[in-house]
Design a protein around this motif. Structure first.
Motif, PDB file in Angstrom:
ATOM      1  N   THR A 171      30.357 -59.771 -14.616  1.00 46.50           N
ATOM      2  CA  THR A 171      29.171 -59.999 -15.443  1.00 46.50           C
ATOM      3  C   THR A 171      29.055 -61.451 -15.886  1.00 46.50           C
ATOM      4  O   THR A 171      27.996 -61.891 -16.322  1.00 46.50           O
ATOM      5  CB  THR A 171      29.203 -59.094 -16.682  1.00 46.50           C
ATOM      6  OG1 THR A 171      30.415 -59.331 -17.407  1.00 46.50           O
ATOM      7  CG2 THR A 171      29.115 -57.627 -16.281  1.00 46.50           C
ATOM      8  N   LYS A 172      30.161 -62.186 -15.784  1.00 41.30           N
ATOM      9  CA  LYS A 172      30.165 -63.602 -16.147  1.00 41.30           C
ATOM     10  C   LYS A 172      30.379 -64.454 -14.904  1.00 41.30           C
ATOM     11  O   LYS A 172      31.134 -65.426 -14.913  1.00 41.30           O
ATOM     12  CB  LYS A 172      31.262 -63.872 -17.175  1.00 41.30           C
ATOM     13  CG  LYS A 172      31.080 -63.094 -18.476  1.00 41.30           C
ATOM     14  CD  LYS A 172      32.214 -63.362 -19.449  1.00 41.30           C
ATOM     15  CE  LYS A 172      32.022 -62.560 -20.738  1.00 41.30           C
ATOM     16  NZ  LYS A 172      33.144 -62.780 -21.694  1.00 41.30           N
ATOM     17  N   ILE A 173      29.673 -64.093 -13.847  1.00 43.90           N
ATOM     18  CA  ILE A 173      29.853 -64.789 -12.578  1.00 43.90           C
ATOM     19  C   ILE A 173      29.488 -66.259 -12.684  1.00 43.90           C
ATOM     20  O   ILE A 173      30.009 -67.094 -11.953  1.00 43.90           O
ATOM     21  CB  ILE A 173      29.043 -64.103 -11.458  1.00 43.90           C
ATOM     22  CG1 ILE A 173      29.452 -64.668 -10.091  1.00 43.90           C
ATOM     23  CG2 ILE A 173      27.543 -64.218 -11.708  1.00 43.90           C
ATOM     24  CD1 ILE A 173      28.883 -63.899  -8.921  1.00 43.90           C
ATOM     25  N   SER A 174      28.622 -66.601 -13.622  1.00 42.93           N
ATOM     26  CA  SER A 174      28.272 -68.016 -13.799  1.00 42.93           C
ATOM     27  C   SER A 174      29.493 -68.836 -14.181  1.00 42.93           C
ATOM     28  O   SER A 174      29.634 -69.989 -13.756  1.00 42.93           O
ATOM     29  CB  SER A 174      27.187 -68.159 -14.866  1.00 42.93           C
ATOM     30  OG  SER A 174      25.954 -67.647 -14.395  1.00 42.93           O
TER      31      SER A 174
ATOM     32  N   SER B 291      26.602 -70.466   2.111  1.00 41.42           N
ATOM     33  CA  SER B 291      26.121 -69.189   2.628  1.00 41.42           C
ATOM     34  C   SER B 291      27.272 -68.194   2.656  1.00 41.42           C
ATOM     35  O   SER B 291      28.436 -68.570   2.775  1.00 41.42           O
ATOM     36  CB  SER B 291      25.562 -69.371   4.047  1.00 41.42           C
ATOM     37  OG  SER B 291      24.502 -70.304   4.049  1.00 41.42           O
ATOM     38  N   LEU B 292      26.938 -66.920   2.537  1.00 44.02           N
ATOM     39  CA  LEU B 292      27.952 -65.876   2.513  1.00 44.02           C
ATOM     40  C   LEU B 292      28.071 -65.195   3.863  1.00 44.02           C
ATOM     41  O   LEU B 292      27.090 -64.806   4.464  1.00 44.02           O
ATOM     42  CB  LEU B 292      27.618 -64.831   1.447  1.00 44.02           C
ATOM     43  CG  LEU B 292      27.585 -65.321   0.001  1.00 44.02           C
ATOM     44  CD1 LEU B 292      27.359 -64.149  -0.934  1.00 44.02           C
ATOM     45  CD2 LEU B 292      28.859 -66.045  -0.369  1.00 44.02           C
ATOM     46  N   ASP B 293      29.275 -65.015   4.320  1.00 44.23           N
ATOM     47  CA  ASP B 293      29.603 -64.238   5.504  1.00 44.23           C
ATOM     48  C   ASP B 293      30.619 -63.194   5.050  1.00 44.23           C
ATOM     49  O   ASP B 293      31.160 -63.284   3.953  1.00 44.23           O
ATOM     50  CB  ASP B 293      30.178 -65.149   6.595  1.00 44.23           C
ATOM     51  CG  ASP B 293      30.189 -64.470   7.951  1.00 44.23           C
ATOM     52  OD1 ASP B 293      29.653 -63.358   8.037  1.00 44.23           O
ATOM     53  OD2 ASP B 293      30.734 -65.055   8.897  1.00 44.23           O
ATOM     54  N   LYS B 294      30.935 -62.223   5.889  1.00 44.30           N
ATOM     55  CA  LYS B 294      31.748 -61.102   5.439  1.00 44.30           C
ATOM     56  C   LYS B 294      33.072 -60.996   6.172  1.00 44.30           C
ATOM     57  O   LYS B 294      33.135 -61.174   7.373  1.00 44.30           O
ATOM     58  CB  LYS B 294      30.976 -59.788   5.595  1.00 44.30           C
ATOM     59  CG  LYS B 294      31.719 -58.592   5.026  1.00 44.30           C
ATOM     60  CD  LYS B 294      30.862 -57.329   5.049  1.00 44.30           C
ATOM     61  CE  LYS B 294      31.628 -56.169   4.436  1.00 44.30           C
ATOM     62  NZ  LYS B 294      30.828 -54.928   4.396  1.00 44.30           N
TER      63      LYS B 294
ATOM     64  N   LYS C  98      24.182 -69.447  -2.783  1.00 44.06           N
ATOM     65  CA  LYS C  98      23.408 -70.458  -2.064  1.00 44.06           C
ATOM     66  C   LYS C  98      22.718 -71.400  -3.034  1.00 44.06           C
ATOM     67  O   LYS C  98      22.713 -72.620  -2.841  1.00 44.06           O
ATOM     68  CB  LYS C  98      22.376 -69.758  -1.167  1.00 44.06           C
ATOM     69  CG  LYS C  98      21.604 -70.719  -0.274  1.00 44.06           C
ATOM     70  CD  LYS C  98      22.516 -71.331   0.779  1.00 44.06           C
ATOM     71  CE  LYS C  98      21.737 -72.194   1.759  1.00 44.06           C
ATOM     72  NZ  LYS C  98      22.615 -72.834   2.765  1.00 44.06           N
ATOM     73  N   GLU C  99      22.183 -70.847  -4.090  1.00 44.84           N
ATOM     74  CA  GLU C  99      21.443 -71.650  -5.067  1.00 44.84           C
ATOM     75  C   GLU C  99      22.360 -72.552  -5.878  1.00 44.84           C
ATOM     76  O   GLU C  99      22.069 -73.732  -6.070  1.00 44.84           O
ATOM     77  CB  GLU C  99      20.682 -70.710  -6.009  1.00 44.84           C
ATOM     78  CG  GLU C  99      19.954 -71.426  -7.143  1.00 44.84           C
ATOM     79  CD  GLU C  99      19.350 -70.443  -8.129  1.00 44.84           C
ATOM     80  OE1 GLU C  99      19.001 -70.881  -9.241  1.00 44.84           O
ATOM     81  OE2 GLU C  99      19.247 -69.241  -7.794  1.00 44.84           O
TER      82      GLU C  99
END
Length: 936
Positions: free
Chosen positions: A165-168, A222-225, A216-217
């Motif tokens: 919830t606090k990913i920022s 970019s995310l890959d898995k 990304k922002e």
């Protein structure tokens, strides 16, 4: 600047360790940056009623593919690569003028509740280009070949966690350390290179999709898995093979560490409890199969708990369980049989007959039940069932070990107790539930290992050292000490280091993860930990993890008789009385240590502030360990003493006894010539006894002993030395001198062969090494034995270091032709001008006297982790002499070796305690230990 040999292609791995081979460098030279994230929970976060692959009971069983190495990991442009400076430097700077890609140092495990981050950093310290050390290496045949396959040489793995919830805060932390661009230390390789804006972050689980736009922002990546179950198994395998005390059992509040034989690790059952439960049979590296599961897991507990108690968070629900009494809700055996046991089938009155069964007959509404009791009943119901199903699957496949991990456990002591009880109950004590200290970081570690060239596979257990610095970021990216404040603080404020803030806010320092004493539910004898405050912290189990130092140059001492059976610690701190005794000793010694540390830095205001902060920090560590001795892993005296030295170094006190050691060395060297003359006037037999007595007498000069410190106020060094030597009257408490004399001198015409090489583990500076060990070394040299003086790599109290010892030998050699010839032969006098004694008639063989570092910075030594120098020197040694309380009594008292060994130590306390602070030297008489292990 040294370049590469013609025709060789360099290979540079994660941290830029430069190697060369005859083939071509592997991989592409794509410009994409690769960083990896994986989900924190198991792969069944969303339960499907169809054939789910995650934690539901109906999931299909299939063999998972072997873990692959990421093909998108960037390779390096090594054209014109060169090492700056000397090749002998431990961690040379490598210049990559044509490299534009950054190096990935990051792996994340993102889940619905927690984000676990593992990142890599390099050591900043550089070794000094020492000609004498180079000469020793050449003589011992040591090269830099061990750098060959270790891309993470000289680095550290850090473990940090954040609430999802606090990913920022997590993103701010990554950005502040530039982890998405190779880390702040990436400038070590190529300063001024612009970071790649097309970085790729590998991810798995729900976070890979949910937060893709945010990454990304905010970070421009970019995310890959990466496959989550691959990562989970890879992380578990690494931890079980590489961390010595990673696995533990947890019964009735007691944690006991289990030593896993890596040759007998597989197969095992890995039970990952997230929202649901996956049970994975692991047969080897990359070989595993999901064999079962259940949809009743952490999500069930949290979902039902939220509906029934109105709790707002998982942690709040766990907090409630610690104050609950499930007997008000569960139907127990005693409720059915009038408070009696059902002994015929082995059921006690407190055994749960039916979870929530008592609510059937009670004429109560939901509001009439305490949320605490509901939470505990739910926790027991789910934990017992998971434990039972896990054991039945282990029984089904004949598996000896069951390891539990996942978000549901999250280090909660009562959860572990409950699962353990279930496994023990259903197996009738034949099986045990085991848990992992780093269990929350399995996925992140596995993701780190998905890199094609991560290097962790090559590391052995003796090459990893875990430390617990107060300044390491842990929960929420904050240090254990006072909070650092907002990571978005203004730039000028951001430049203030954590250390400065720690010093300024010293009064706020608390032990990492404080815990209150345990309580009991009164049901089944379970011990239930209580948390401080009104909120349960996510790490309230005391499952602290530290910073993992990766040191591939460490080796197992090759002369240990049985390394698997070797235990360095003599004193068992699991004994509460021993623990309290040593904590008292260290606490009482702390003010004097702080005074010495501050004085070593000139007594400045800054040094005083750092000294105060160190005292508070170390006291916090002691308080934490007094509450939970296993908080940092298995605790022995050696670990405790090393923790003190590491804490000193963390607060930038690199050598607290520097000036004291220098004074004592000078004073001892001034009287050494007279001592040598006295020794040379004696017969061979008398001299040998006087040498051993001299070592014992000189060994009392130990600033780690409060009682012995008082001696420094009663006379000069030589007066104290002579007084203590006169006290060394035989018989000693352990007295094997006659056996040692027989081996050295023989009897009659039977003259024994001299030893080929002797390793002398030295202890304190000053009189100890100068008046004790050097004369003993000289005697061995006189007999034609090569001598290797083994000293600390880093300062610890007043112990002599390998860096300081050559200068002492050089000064002593001015007064002794035996020492001079041997020091020259051993490469110790490369830079020194030694004047031979006029008219010296000594005829000494030119056997070498050498100095090597032992690989540690503690008053004790763990022979499972020694320097490559010492390991090389040991290969031709046939005599070991361990001297001092730390190395010969507190550790290694029970050590057995492949060659002959002599252990020498002295103390003063008729109670046979270990330098008791209230004892007065010489009043009670010495407790002398001279033990021999001969005829190998």
């Amino acid at each position: 600047m040294a370049g590469l040999s013609e025709g060789q292609t360099p290979v540079l791995e994660i941290d830029g360790t430069l190697n060369s081979n005859d083939g071509n460098s592997r991989g592409n030279k794509g410009k994409d940056k690769a960083v990896v994230l994986v989900g924190e929970e198991n792969s069944n976060s969303n339960i499907d009623t169809q054939n789910q692959q995650g934690g539901s009971g109906g999931g299909s069983e299939r063999e998972m593919p072997s873990m692959h190495r990421s093909g998108s990991r960037p390779q390096l442009d090594l054209s014109k690569a060169a090492i700056q400076g000397n090749f002998e430097v431990k961690d040379p700077t490598i210049l990559l003028p044509n490299q534009s890609d950054d190096i990935s140092h990051l792996a994340l495990d993102i889940g619905g509740s927690l984000i676990k981050l593992v990142y890599f950093s390099r050591h900043e310290d550089q070794s000094i280009d020492d000609k004498r050390k180079k000469t020793i290496k050449e003589r011992l045949g040591i090269s830099n070949g061990n750098r060959r396959s270790y891309p993470i040489l000289g680095g550290r793995l850090h473990f940090v966690k954040f609430e999802t919830t606090k990913i920022s805060e997590c993103l701010d932390f990554i950005h502040s350390k530039q982890l998405h661009r190779g880390g702040v230390d990436s400038c070590h390789w190529n300063p001024g290179v612009q970071a790649n804006d097309n970085a790729v972050i590998k991810a798995t689980g729900g976070g890979a999709y949910k937060f893709a736009d945010l990454f990304k922002e905010r970070l421009g990546v970019s995310l890959d898995k990466e496959d989550e179950m691959d990562c989970l198994v890879a992380g578990a395998n690494f931890l079980l093979k590489a961390i010595r005390h990673e696995a533990f059992t947890h019964m009735e509040g007691q944690k006991e560490f289990v030593q896993i034989d890596t040759n007998d690790l597989f197969p095992y059952l890995l039970v990952n409890i997230g929202s649901g439960v996956s049970m994975i049979k692991v047969d080897g590296d990359g070989k595993f199969e999901r064999v079962s599961g259940t949809n009743v897991g952490g999500g069930t507990y949290w979902g039902l708990g939220r509906l029934l108690t109105k709790c707002k968070s998982f942690d709040e629900l766990l907090e409630l369980s610690q104050r609950g009494d499930n007997g008000t809700i569960d139907m127990l055996v005693g409720d059915i049989y009038g408070g009696m046991d059902y002994s015929k089938i082995g059921l006690s009155a407190s055994t749960i007959a039916s979870s929530f069964g008592k609510t059937i007959s009670d004429k109560k509404e939901l509001a009439d039940y305490r949320p605490e009791d509901i939470s505990l009943s739910l926790l027991r119901m789910i934990s017992y069932n998971i434990g039972q199903i896990s054991y039945l699957n282990a029984l089904r496949f004949g598996l000896k070990r069951i390891f539990f991990g996942g978000f549901f456990i999250r280090g909660h002591a009562y959860t572990m107790d409950t699962i353990s009880f279930a496994v023990q109950f259903w197996s009738k004590g034949e099986a045990q539930a085991m848990f992992l200290r780093h269990e929350g970081f399995l996925g992140a570690l596995g993701a780190f290992m998905s890199y094609e060239k991560h290097g962790l596979d090559d590391l052995m257990v003796h090459q990893l050292v875990e430390r617990f610095p107060m300044g390491a970021p842990y929960t929420g990216g904050r240090i254990h000490g006072p909070p650092l404040g907002d990571l978005n603080e203004k730039a000028s404020e951001a430049r203030i280091s954590w250390m400065e803030k720690f010093v300024l806010k010293g009064t706020e320092i608390t032990a990492p993860v404080p815990m209150a004493p345990s309580g009991t539910t009164g049901l089944g004898g379970f011990e239930v930990p209580l948390s401080k405050g009104s909120t349960l912290r996510s790490d309230a189990s005391a499952l602290n993890v530290g910073v993992l130092h990766l040191v591939p140059t460490l080796e197992v001492f090759p002369l240990l008789a049985d390394p698997k059976m070797y235990e360095p610690n003599t004193i068992d701190l699991a004994d509460r009385s021993e623990l309290e005794y040593w904590f008292t000793v260290l606490s009482e010694h702390l003010p004097d240590l702080v005074d010495k540390a501050v004085a070593s830095e000139g007594g400045t205001d800054d040094a005083k502030r750092r000294g105060d902060a160190f005292a508070r920090a170390f006291s916090a560590h002691l308080a934490r360990l007094m509450e939970e001795p296993a908080a940092y892993g298995k605790l022995g005296l050696a670990n405790l003493l090393e923790l003190r030295e590491e804490c000193l170094r963390e607060f930038q006190f690199l050598d607290a006894y520097r000036s004291i050691k220098q004074r004592e060395n000078e004073a001892s060297l001034a009287v050494l010539p007279d001592l040598l003359v006295e020794l040379d006037s004696m017969s061979e037999e008398t001299r040998l006894l006087m040498l051993i007595e001299g070592v014992l007498a000189a060994n009392i000069f130990d600033w780690g002993s409060r009682a012995c410190v008082d001696l420094y106020h009663k006379g000069t060094i030589i007066e104290i030395y002579r007084m203590s030597r006169n006290k060394m009257q035989r018989p000693w408490r352990v007295d094997d001198f006659d056996a040692f004399k027989e081996r050295m001198l023989g009897s009659g015409d039977n003259k024994p062969r001299p030893h080929k090489r002797a390793l002398l583990f030295v202890d304190n500076s000053g009189a100890d090494v100068v008046l004790g060990m050097l004369p003993l070394a000289r005697e061995l040299l006189r007999r034609g034995t090569e001598v290797v003086l083994v000293a600390n790599s880093l300062p610890a109290l007043n112990d002599i270091t390998a860096m300081e010892l050559p200068d002492i030998v050089a000064e002593a050699a001015k007064h002794c032709d035996i020492l001079r010839r041997a020091a020259e032969a051993g490469g110790l006098l490369v830079d020194a001008m030694i004047n031979t004694l006029d008219g010296s008639k000594e005829n000494s063989p030119s056997v070498p006297l050498m100095v090597v570092e032992n690989g540690c910075g503690s008053p004790c030594i763990d022979l499972r982790q020694v320097s490559s120098e010492l390991a090389a020197a040991a290969k031709n040694a046939d005599l070991i002499i361990l001297e001092g309380m730390g190395r010969a009594l507190h550790t290694n008292f029970n050590a057995r070796f492949k060659c002959e060994a002599l252990k020498i130590r002295s103390e003063f306390d008729e109670q046979d305690k270990y330098i008791h602070p209230q004892s007065t030297p010489f009043d009670n008489g010495p407790a002398v230990f001279v033990s021999c292990d001969l005829e190998k």
